[in-house]
Every structure is written in C-alpha cells, then in structure tokens.
Design a protein around this motif. Sequence first.
Motif, mmCIF file in Angstrom:
data_model
loop_
_atom_site.group_PDB
_atom_site.id
_atom_site.type_symbol
_atom_site.label_atom_id
_atom_site.label_comp_id
_atom_site.label_asym_id
_atom_site.label_seq_id
_atom_site.Cartn_x
_atom_site.Cartn_y
_atom_site.Cartn_z
ATOM 1 N N CYS A 46 -0.940 4.638 9.427
ATOM 2 C CA CYS A 46 -1.360 4.985 8.074
ATOM 3 C C CYS A 46 -0.133 5.210 7.194
ATOM 4 C CB CYS A 46 -2.257 6.217 8.069
ATOM 5 S SG CYS A 46 -1.520 7.704 8.775
ATOM 6 N N ALA A 47 -0.379 5.226 5.888
ATOM 7 C CA ALA A 47 0.677 5.491 4.909
ATOM 8 C C ALA A 47 0.049 6.191 3.717
ATOM 9 C CB ALA A 47 1.340 4.183 4.466
ATOM 10 N N ALA A 48 0.845 6.980 3.014
ATOM 11 C CA ALA A 48 0.342 7.727 1.857
ATOM 12 C C ALA A 48 1.330 7.615 0.708
ATOM 13 C CB ALA A 48 0.138 9.192 2.236
ATOM 14 N N PHE A 49 0.773 7.681 -0.505
ATOM 15 C CA PHE A 49 1.570 7.519 -1.715
ATOM 16 C C PHE A 49 1.164 8.573 -2.740
ATOM 17 C CE2 PHE A 49 0.680 3.581 0.463
ATOM 18 C CZ PHE A 49 1.957 3.183 0.811
ATOM 19 N N PRO A 50 1.972 9.626 -2.898
ATOM 20 C CA PRO A 50 1.679 10.660 -3.887
ATOM 21 C C PRO A 50 1.798 10.100 -5.307
ATOM 22 C CG PRO A 50 3.278 11.441 -2.270
ATOM 23 C CD PRO A 50 3.143 9.968 -2.088
ATOM 24 N N PRO A 51 1.079 10.682 -6.242
ATOM 25 C CA PRO A 51 1.166 10.221 -7.625
ATOM 26 C C PRO A 51 2.500 10.617 -8.252
ATOM 27 C CG PRO A 51 -0.185 12.183 -7.515
ATOM 28 C CD PRO A 51 0.142 11.801 -6.103
ATOM 29 N N GLY A 52 2.900 9.818 -9.227
ATOM 30 C CA GLY A 52 4.099 10.155 -9.990
ATOM 31 C C GLY A 52 5.404 9.782 -9.338
ATOM 32 N N GLU A 53 5.364 9.323 -8.108
ATOM 33 C CA GLU A 53 6.581 8.896 -7.426
ATOM 34 C C GLU A 53 6.680 7.384 -7.542
ATOM 35 O OE1 GLU A 53 6.870 10.301 -3.411
ATOM 36 O OE2 GLU A 53 6.556 12.381 -4.002
ATOM 37 N N ALA A 54 7.766 6.896 -8.062
ATOM 38 C CA ALA A 54 7.927 5.458 -8.290
ATOM 39 C C ALA A 54 8.222 4.713 -6.990
ATOM 40 C CB ALA A 54 9.016 5.222 -9.324
ATOM 41 N N HIS A 55 7.389 4.970 -5.985
ATOM 42 C CA HIS A 55 7.487 4.273 -4.699
ATOM 43 C C HIS A 55 6.474 3.131 -4.736
ATOM 44 C CE1 HIS A 55 8.137 3.571 -0.438
ATOM 45 N NE2 HIS A 55 6.826 3.523 -0.305
ATOM 46 N N SER A 56 6.901 2.003 -5.277
ATOM 47 C CA SER A 56 6.014 0.857 -5.408
ATOM 48 C C SER A 56 5.654 0.313 -4.034
ATOM 49 C CB SER A 56 6.681 -0.233 -6.230
ATOM 50 O OG SER A 56 7.035 0.271 -7.494
ATOM 51 N N HIS A 57 4.422 -0.168 -3.898
ATOM 52 C CA HIS A 57 3.948 -0.596 -2.586
ATOM 53 C C HIS A 57 2.767 -1.563 -2.724
ATOM 54 C CE1 HIS A 57 1.560 2.803 -3.921
ATOM 55 N NE2 HIS A 57 0.561 2.208 -3.295
ATOM 56 N N HIS A 58 2.561 -2.331 -1.688
ATOM 57 C CA HIS A 58 1.346 -3.103 -1.479
ATOM 58 C C HIS A 58 1.337 -3.588 -0.035
ATOM 59 C CE1 HIS A 58 2.901 -7.446 -2.624
ATOM 60 N NE2 HIS A 58 3.719 -6.834 -1.821
ATOM 61 N N LEU A 59 0.213 -4.167 0.380
ATOM 62 C CA LEU A 59 0.060 -4.670 1.734
ATOM 63 C C LEU A 59 -0.039 -6.189 1.696
ATOM 64 C CD1 LEU A 59 -2.678 -2.161 2.971
ATOM 65 C CD2 LEU A 59 -0.199 -1.981 3.269
ATOM 66 N N GLN A 60 0.602 -6.831 2.663
ATOM 67 C CA GLN A 60 0.511 -8.284 2.797
ATOM 68 C C GLN A 60 0.064 -8.623 4.214
ATOM 69 O OE1 GLN A 60 4.240 -10.192 1.903
ATOM 70 N NE2 GLN A 60 4.310 -9.409 -0.193
ATOM 71 N N ASN A 61 -0.923 -9.474 4.321
ATOM 72 C CA ASN A 61 -1.347 -9.948 5.631
ATOM 73 C C ASN A 61 -0.583 -11.233 5.945
ATOM 74 O OD1 ASN A 61 -2.497 -10.818 7.962
ATOM 75 N ND2 ASN A 61 -4.600 -10.868 7.202
ATOM 76 N N ARG A 62 0.461 -11.105 6.724
ATOM 77 C CA ARG A 62 1.265 -12.261 7.125
ATOM 78 C C ARG A 62 0.854 -12.778 8.490
ATOM 79 N NH1 ARG A 62 7.176 -9.904 5.341
ATOM 80 N NH2 ARG A 62 6.663 -9.567 3.128
ATOM 81 N N SER A 63 -0.196 -12.212 9.047
ATOM 82 C CA SER A 63 -0.661 -12.629 10.371
ATOM 83 C C SER A 63 -1.640 -13.806 10.235
ATOM 84 C CB SER A 63 -1.350 -11.447 11.074
ATOM 85 O OG SER A 63 -2.653 -11.234 10.540
ATOM 86 N N THR A 64 -2.148 -14.248 11.368
ATOM 87 C CA THR A 64 -3.124 -15.343 11.364
ATOM 88 C C THR A 64 -4.549 -14.829 11.502
ATOM 89 O OG1 THR A 64 -2.854 -15.615 13.755
ATOM 90 C CG2 THR A 64 -1.470 -16.988 12.323
ATOM 91 N N GLY A 65 -4.719 -13.506 11.550
ATOM 92 C CA GLY A 65 -6.044 -12.927 11.711
ATOM 93 C C GLY A 65 -6.438 -12.034 10.548
ATOM 94 N N LEU A 66 -7.690 -11.666 10.541
ATOM 95 C CA LEU A 66 -8.237 -10.753 9.535
ATOM 96 C C LEU A 66 -7.644 -9.360 9.725
ATOM 97 C CD1 LEU A 66 -10.465 -10.311 7.307
ATOM 98 C CD2 LEU A 66 -11.926 -9.549 9.179
ATOM 99 N N VAL A 67 -7.374 -8.671 8.622
ATOM 100 C CA VAL A 67 -6.908 -7.282 8.646
ATOM 101 C C VAL A 67 -7.942 -6.425 7.933
ATOM 102 C CG1 VAL A 67 -5.153 -5.682 7.782
ATOM 103 C CG2 VAL A 67 -4.459 -7.887 8.718
ATOM 104 N N ARG A 68 -8.263 -5.277 8.521
ATOM 105 C CA ARG A 68 -9.168 -4.309 7.881
ATOM 106 C C ARG A 68 -8.425 -2.998 7.698
ATOM 107 N NH1 ARG A 68 -13.120 -7.005 11.131
ATOM 108 N NH2 ARG A 68 -14.697 -7.928 9.778
ATOM 109 N N VAL A 69 -8.489 -2.475 6.479
ATOM 110 C CA VAL A 69 -7.781 -1.258 6.104
ATOM 111 C C VAL A 69 -8.741 -0.347 5.361
ATOM 112 C CG1 VAL A 69 -5.888 -0.327 4.709
ATOM 113 C CG2 VAL A 69 -5.590 -2.505 5.893
#
Length: 149
Positions: free
Chosen positions: A91-114
């Motif tokens: 898991c990962a968490a992102f508090p508000p107001g912190e300029a910690h830009s993020h996103h998720l990329q599925n680079r695998s060959t299978g389905l990802v569920r989050v």
Amino acid sequence: MAKLNIAAAPISEGSDYPAPFDMPCRNKLRRRLAKAAGLSRLGVNLLELQPGAWSSQRHWHTEEEEFVYVIEGEVVLVGTAGEEILRAGDCAAFPPGEAHSHHLQNRSTGLVRVLEIGSANLRDDECHYPDIDLHATAVGYFRKDGTSY
C-alpha cells in the motif's frame, strides 16, 4: 447498509482528462464502491488497470487524502522520488498539501486491481499535474495559465 453487491456498483471507464492527456488512462475502470453505499465524504473505488494503463496522470492534491492498496497483480508507483513496484498486499498513502506527485502504471501483462480510498467532494481541493499543462479544481480542468479546456 448491508453487504455491497460490487458487480452492481456504478462504474466509470476510461478517463475524463482532456485530450491528449486521456490517452494512457483510457484502459481502466473504477467500481465506485463508496457511491454504491451512499457515502459522500469518503471515496472508495476498486480500480482495474489493464496492461499498459495508468491510474491517472501524475498529480498531487491540496486537500484530498489518498491511500491505495494493491489487491491483485503488480503495479509501478511513479512518484516525485522515483519508481517503486507495488505487489498484492502493498500500500501507499499521500497526505494532502504535499507536492509528492504520483500515479500508478500497469507495466505487467496481467490485470491489476487496486483499492483506492480518499477524501471526497472537497470544494477547495485543487489537483496539480507537474508533468503536463493541466490543473484541476472542483469546477473543471484548466491550463496552467488559467484558461479552461
């Protein structure tokens, strides 16, 4: 509220980003679990990313708290500090107001569920996208110069 029927939860597919920013975020769907339960201050989504899909453009929020928990598959968390692989149980968490830009990329060959959990319906929240000419508020998407898309 009793047990939710996940299959009956409202679904949002693809992306509502303006073109061309929508392209890498099209091959996904979100099952809106909190909405199905009638919750309005908490967002809970079951995100499904097909191979090659991104969860969003890389971003950070001024007011919204965000938390992600990988249920199935392997996804790359792309953040300000670099990249990390998240696998089922991570898991990962992102508090508000912190300029910690993020996103998720599925680079695998299978389905990802989050499981995505976060604050919802925050009138004053702004979303910043450092890599692209995009800025979001409760009323829509704008260019960084303030003009709307």
